[in-house]
Write a protein that holds these residues in place. Structure first.
Motif, PDB file in Angstrom:
ATOM      1  N   ASP A   1       0.645   1.609  14.416  1.00 29.01           N
ATOM      2  CA  ASP A   1       1.111   0.506  13.573  1.00 29.01           C
ATOM      3  C   ASP A   1       2.640   0.503  13.563  1.00 29.01           C
ATOM      4  O   ASP A   1       3.260   1.433  13.040  1.00 29.01           O
ATOM      5  CB  ASP A   1       0.573   0.671  12.150  1.00 29.01           C
ATOM      6  CG  ASP A   1       0.803  -0.565  11.293  1.00 29.01           C
ATOM      7  OD1 ASP A   1       1.868  -1.197  11.443  1.00 29.01           O
ATOM      8  OD2 ASP A   1      -0.070  -0.892  10.479  1.00 29.01           O
ATOM      9  N   PRO A   2       3.290  -0.518  14.124  1.00 30.70           N
ATOM     10  CA  PRO A   2       4.756  -0.521  14.222  1.00 30.70           C
ATOM     11  C   PRO A   2       5.465  -0.642  12.875  1.00 30.70           C
ATOM     12  O   PRO A   2       6.665  -0.375  12.785  1.00 30.70           O
ATOM     13  CB  PRO A   2       5.046  -1.750  15.099  1.00 30.70           C
ATOM     14  CG  PRO A   2       3.861  -2.647  14.902  1.00 30.70           C
ATOM     15  CD  PRO A   2       2.691  -1.732  14.701  1.00 30.70           C
ATOM     16  N   SER A   3       4.741  -1.032  11.835  1.00 32.21           N
ATOM     17  CA  SER A   3       5.385  -1.209  10.526  1.00 32.21           C
ATOM     18  C   SER A   3       5.586   0.111   9.794  1.00 32.21           C
ATOM     19  O   SER A   3       6.341   0.177   8.824  1.00 32.21           O
ATOM     20  CB  SER A   3       4.549  -2.153   9.651  1.00 32.21           C
ATOM     21  OG  SER A   3       3.315  -1.544   9.276  1.00 32.21           O
ATOM     22  N   LEU A   4       4.918   1.182  10.249  1.00 33.53           N
ATOM     23  CA  LEU A   4       5.010   2.468   9.559  1.00 33.53           C
ATOM     24  C   LEU A   4       6.257   3.228   9.992  1.00 33.53           C
ATOM     25  O   LEU A   4       6.607   3.260  11.173  1.00 33.53           O
ATOM     26  CB  LEU A   4       3.772   3.322   9.837  1.00 33.53           C
ATOM     27  CG  LEU A   4       2.440   2.786   9.318  1.00 33.53           C
ATOM     28  CD1 LEU A   4       1.335   3.791   9.575  1.00 33.53           C
ATOM     29  CD2 LEU A   4       2.518   2.467   7.837  1.00 33.53           C
TER      30      LEU A   4
ATOM     31  N   VAL B   1       0.854  -1.189   0.000  1.00 30.30           N
ATOM     32  CA  VAL B   1       0.000   0.000   0.000  1.00 30.30           C
ATOM     33  C   VAL B   1       0.887   1.236   0.000  1.00 30.30           C
ATOM     34  O   VAL B   1       1.732   1.400   0.880  1.00 30.30           O
ATOM     35  CB  VAL B   1      -0.933   0.015   1.228  1.00 30.30           C
ATOM     36  CG1 VAL B   1      -1.792   1.276   1.228  1.00 30.30           C
ATOM     37  CG2 VAL B   1      -1.815  -1.227   1.235  1.00 30.30           C
ATOM     38  N   SER B   2       0.708   2.106  -0.985  1.00 35.95           N
ATOM     39  CA  SER B   2       1.527   3.316  -1.063  1.00 35.95           C
ATOM     40  C   SER B   2       0.797   4.542  -0.521  1.00 35.95           C
ATOM     41  O   SER B   2       1.421   5.456   0.014  1.00 35.95           O
ATOM     42  CB  SER B   2       1.976   3.566  -2.505  1.00 35.95           C
ATOM     43  OG  SER B   2       0.875   3.523  -3.386  1.00 35.95           O
TER      44      SER B   2
ATOM     45  N   LEU C   1       1.528  -2.314   4.975  1.00 32.51           N
ATOM     46  CA  LEU C   1       1.646  -0.854   5.042  1.00 32.51           C
ATOM     47  C   LEU C   1       3.080  -0.378   5.247  1.00 32.51           C
ATOM     48  O   LEU C   1       3.318   0.815   5.403  1.00 32.51           O
ATOM     49  CB  LEU C   1       0.780  -0.312   6.188  1.00 32.51           C
ATOM     50  CG  LEU C   1      -0.718  -0.615   6.130  1.00 32.51           C
ATOM     51  CD1 LEU C   1      -1.423   0.042   7.307  1.00 32.51           C
ATOM     52  CD2 LEU C   1      -1.321  -0.143   4.821  1.00 32.51           C
ATOM     53  N   GLY C   2       4.030  -1.287   5.229  1.00 30.96           N
ATOM     54  CA  GLY C   2       5.410  -0.922   5.537  1.00 30.96           C
ATOM     55  C   GLY C   2       6.020   0.101   4.595  1.00 30.96           C
ATOM     56  O   GLY C   2       6.976   0.783   4.958  1.00 30.96           O
ATOM     57  N   ARG C   3       5.488   0.210   3.378  1.00 33.43           N
ATOM     58  CA  ARG C   3       6.004   1.194   2.421  1.00 33.43           C
ATOM     59  C   ARG C   3       5.002   2.317   2.154  1.00 33.43           C
ATOM     60  O   ARG C   3       5.034   2.950   1.099  1.00 33.43           O
ATOM     61  CB  ARG C   3       6.377   0.495   1.111  1.00 33.43           C
ATOM     62  CG  ARG C   3       7.535  -0.482   1.267  1.00 33.43           C
ATOM     63  CD  ARG C   3       8.033  -0.988  -0.062  1.00 33.43           C
ATOM     64  NE  ARG C   3       9.125  -1.938   0.103  1.00 33.43           N
ATOM     65  CZ  ARG C   3       9.745  -2.541  -0.906  1.00 33.43           C
ATOM     66  NH1 ARG C   3       9.365  -2.279  -2.153  1.00 33.43           N
ATOM     67  NH2 ARG C   3      10.722  -3.393  -0.677  1.00 33.43           N
ATOM     68  N   LEU C   4       4.130   2.551   3.119  1.00 34.27           N
ATOM     69  CA  LEU C   4       3.152   3.626   2.985  1.00 34.27           C
ATOM     70  C   LEU C   4       3.861   4.973   2.885  1.00 34.27           C
ATOM     71  O   LEU C   4       4.758   5.278   3.673  1.00 34.27           O
ATOM     72  CB  LEU C   4       2.214   3.625   4.196  1.00 34.27           C
ATOM     73  CG  LEU C   4       0.997   4.546   4.115  1.00 34.27           C
ATOM     74  CD1 LEU C   4      -0.005   4.023   3.092  1.00 34.27           C
ATOM     75  CD2 LEU C   4       0.326   4.669   5.478  1.00 34.27           C
TER      76      LEU C   4
ATOM     77  N   ASN D   1     -11.900  -0.635  10.878  1.00 38.15           N
ATOM     78  CA  ASN D   1     -12.637  -1.712  10.221  1.00 38.15           C
ATOM     79  C   ASN D   1     -12.550  -1.610   8.700  1.00 38.15           C
ATOM     80  O   ASN D   1     -12.738  -2.609   7.999  1.00 38.15           O
ATOM     81  CB  ASN D   1     -14.102  -1.701  10.666  1.00 38.15           C
ATOM     82  CG  ASN D   1     -14.797  -3.022  10.377  1.00 38.15           C
ATOM     83  OD1 ASN D   1     -14.183  -4.082  10.435  1.00 38.15           O
ATOM     84  ND2 ASN D   1     -16.078  -2.956  10.050  1.00 38.15           N
ATOM     85  N   THR D   2     -12.269  -0.409   8.179  1.00 35.70           N
ATOM     86  CA  THR D   2     -12.096  -0.310   6.722  1.00 35.70           C
ATOM     87  C   THR D   2     -10.910  -1.157   6.279  1.00 35.70           C
ATOM     88  O   THR D   2     -10.945  -1.766   5.203  1.00 35.70           O
ATOM     89  CB  THR D   2     -11.868   1.148   6.273  1.00 35.70           C
ATOM     90  OG1 THR D   2     -10.668   1.663   6.853  1.00 35.70           O
ATOM     91  CG2 THR D   2     -13.045   2.030   6.634  1.00 35.70           C
ATOM     92  N   ARG D   3      -9.863  -1.202   7.107  1.00 40.01           N
ATOM     93  CA  ARG D   3      -8.696  -2.001   6.738  1.00 40.01           C
ATOM     94  C   ARG D   3      -9.053  -3.483   6.660  1.00 40.01           C
ATOM     95  O   ARG D   3      -8.610  -4.200   5.756  1.00 40.01           O
ATOM     96  CB  ARG D   3      -7.557  -1.785   7.735  1.00 40.01           C
ATOM     97  CG  ARG D   3      -6.234  -2.348   7.238  1.00 40.01           C
ATOM     98  CD  ARG D   3      -5.139  -2.330   8.284  1.00 40.01           C
ATOM     99  NE  ARG D   3      -4.873  -1.022   8.836  1.00 40.01           N
ATOM    100  CZ  ARG D   3      -3.834  -0.767   9.634  1.00 40.01           C
ATOM    101  NH1 ARG D   3      -2.981  -1.738   9.948  1.00 40.01           N
ATOM    102  NH2 ARG D   3      -3.652   0.439  10.128  1.00 40.01           N
ATOM    103  N   GLN D   4      -9.868  -3.937   7.615  1.00 39.76           N
ATOM    104  CA  GLN D   4     -10.279  -5.338   7.600  1.00 39.76           C
ATOM    105  C   GLN D   4     -11.100  -5.651   6.355  1.00 39.76           C
ATOM    106  O   GLN D   4     -10.917  -6.689   5.710  1.00 39.76           O
ATOM    107  CB  GLN D   4     -11.086  -5.656   8.861  1.00 39.76           C
ATOM    108  CG  GLN D   4     -11.485  -7.125   8.980  1.00 39.76           C
ATOM    109  CD  GLN D   4     -12.233  -7.399  10.276  1.00 39.76           C
ATOM    110  OE1 GLN D   4     -12.463  -6.503  11.066  1.00 39.76           O
ATOM    111  NE2 GLN D   4     -12.604  -8.644  10.489  1.00 39.76           N
ATOM    112  N   LYS D   5     -12.002  -4.738   5.985  1.00 40.60           N
ATOM    113  CA  LYS D   5     -12.820  -4.967   4.796  1.00 40.60           C
ATOM    114  C   LYS D   5     -11.988  -4.898   3.521  1.00 40.60           C
ATOM    115  O   LYS D   5     -12.227  -5.642   2.565  1.00 40.60           O
ATOM    116  CB  LYS D   5     -13.959  -3.950   4.745  1.00 40.60           C
ATOM    117  CG  LYS D   5     -15.037  -4.199   5.789  1.00 40.60           C
ATOM    118  CD  LYS D   5     -16.289  -3.404   5.492  1.00 40.60           C
ATOM    119  CE  LYS D   5     -17.422  -3.796   6.430  1.00 40.60           C
ATOM    120  NZ  LYS D   5     -18.683  -3.102   6.101  1.00 40.60           N
ATOM    121  N   LEU D   6     -11.011  -3.999   3.505  1.00 42.29           N
ATOM    122  CA  LEU D   6     -10.131  -3.909   2.342  1.00 42.29           C
ATOM    123  C   LEU D   6      -9.296  -5.177   2.190  1.00 42.29           C
ATOM    124  O   LEU D   6      -9.019  -5.619   1.070  1.00 42.29           O
ATOM    125  CB  LEU D   6      -9.223  -2.682   2.468  1.00 42.29           C
ATOM    126  CG  LEU D   6      -9.914  -1.328   2.255  1.00 42.29           C
ATOM    127  CD1 LEU D   6      -9.010  -0.190   2.714  1.00 42.29           C
ATOM    128  CD2 LEU D   6     -10.300  -1.139   0.799  1.00 42.29           C
TER     129      LEU D   6
END
Length: 358
Positions: free
Chosen positions: A117-120, A31-32, A90-93, A75-80
């Motif tokens: 989110d620890p990946s961001l 996800v960019s 999302l690490g390369r957002l 919840n949008t993330r779960q639906k996506l």
């Protein structure tokens, strides 16, 4: 012989490791850009922009856009995830975009969710969109390969010359929690096949209150922070001229006497690089220095008055007053005195040299 076998095994393991990494990257949905649009008071739409790497060499990447509605941003993330053919990562957002309609109602809960989110990374840019985030992302732009690349490059190069240098996810959280200065974010708008910076979005806490136009952003930057290598065009005696290598040093000084006031002292230095039809004598340069000082001071006072009328403090004047006078109650000052606090903007300009003049 043994050494040869060892090196052979090492090479196989190394190549295998690279192959595994490549497979992992191919099996995720990077996800960019993540954005949000307002639907109604109970519903938000989450939108992601994800690059699709073509299998054919020398073919530019394409963008896939996913959208889903939910009652909460999380919840949008779960639906996506339920629509994406691969797990979303999302690490390369690169950027988080919020529609103006959402920002009017407050973006802190959504920003908080992302900040946890620890990946961001720390350099994820934030921006407000005047219009639909989904329409902005679900479009091809001839000036860039992907919308994400377009937005990121637009924000990056403007933050050097025009926009404030702090507009990331973590600085927004720092301003909201610790600094006591109202946040500001770029305001983007889509115009046909272009994305433009409309101005700077102004916030009261986490709620959008209005904006200052792009033409005034550079003066805001002068009021707000010290910097180098700016550029400014203005008019003197009927002639337009450009000053480059413009450096600004700003200091805010709170005077707490019988009549408390804030003084913003600004020192500008730069060189004239373009002044068609003007003869740059020492006398004329002095006129230019005085005129630039007057122009920046007048526009600066106008911006400060606008901020006070809107009851927003993007310059951190209350914080500055509190740092100089420890006994001041910052919350009381903000609620009772900020809107009527006299503010002076003093500007001293020095043209150090002139470039090639046409």
């Amino acid at each position: 012989m043994k050494k040869a076998i060892v090196w052979f095994i090492f090479a196989i393991l190394l190549l295998s490791g690279n192959t595994v990494q490549k497979t992992v990257l191919e099996d995720v949905q990077l996800v960019s850009i993540y954005g949000y649009d307002y639907v109604n008071k109970n519903t938000v739409k989450g939108i992601i922009s994800s690059p699709v790497i073509p299998l054919v060499e020398n073919t530019p990447p394409k963008t896939e856009v996913f959208a889903a509605k939910a009652h909460t941003s999380k919840n949008t993330r779960q639906k996506l995830q339920g629509e994406s053919p691969e797990p979303m990562v999302l690490g390369r957002l690169e950027a988080l975009l919020y529609s103006k309609e959402i920002a009017k109602r407050g973006i802190f809960p959504m920003v908080t969710t992302m900040s946890q989110d620890p990946s961001l990374g720390r350099n994820v840019n934030l921006a407000i969109v005047d219009g639909s985030v989904e329409k902005m992302l679900d479009k091809e732009y001839p000036v860039s390969e992907t919308p994400a690349e377009y937005v990121q490059d637009l924000l990056k190069h403007n933050s050097k010359d025009i926009l404030p240098s702090y507009m990331t996810l973590h600085t927004f959280m720092d301003f909201y929690h610790d600094v006591g200065q109202d946040p500001i974010l770029p305001l983007l708008v889509q115009k046909k096949d272009r994305i433009r910076i409309k101005g700077l979005a102004l916030f009261d806490g986490d709620k959008y209150k209005g904006y200052i136009p792009y033409a005034d952003c550079f003066v805001f930057k002068i009021l707000n922070e010290s910097f180098n290598n700016g550029m400014y065009e203005f008019k003197v005696d009927g002639h337009y001229l450009t000053i480059e290598n413009l450096a600004s040093k700003v200091e805010k000084d709170f005077k707490n006497g019988n009549s408390p006031k804030m003084v913003i002292n600004i020192r500008l230095t730069g060189k004239i690089t373009d002044a068609p039809g003007m003869e740059l004598t020492n006398k004329q340069i002095k006129v230019i220095e005085d005129d630039l000082s007057h122009t920046v001071s007048k526009k600066g006072k106008s911006l400060v008055s606008k901020f006070q009328d809107m009851d927003v403090d993007p310059l951190g004047l209350v914080v500055r007053a509190g740092s100089q006078e420890r006994h001041l109650n910052k919350k009381e000052w903000e609620s009772k005195y900020y809107r009527t606090l006299p503010v002076e903007v003093k500007v001293h300009t020095e043209i150090t040299q002139s470039g090639t003049i046409q």
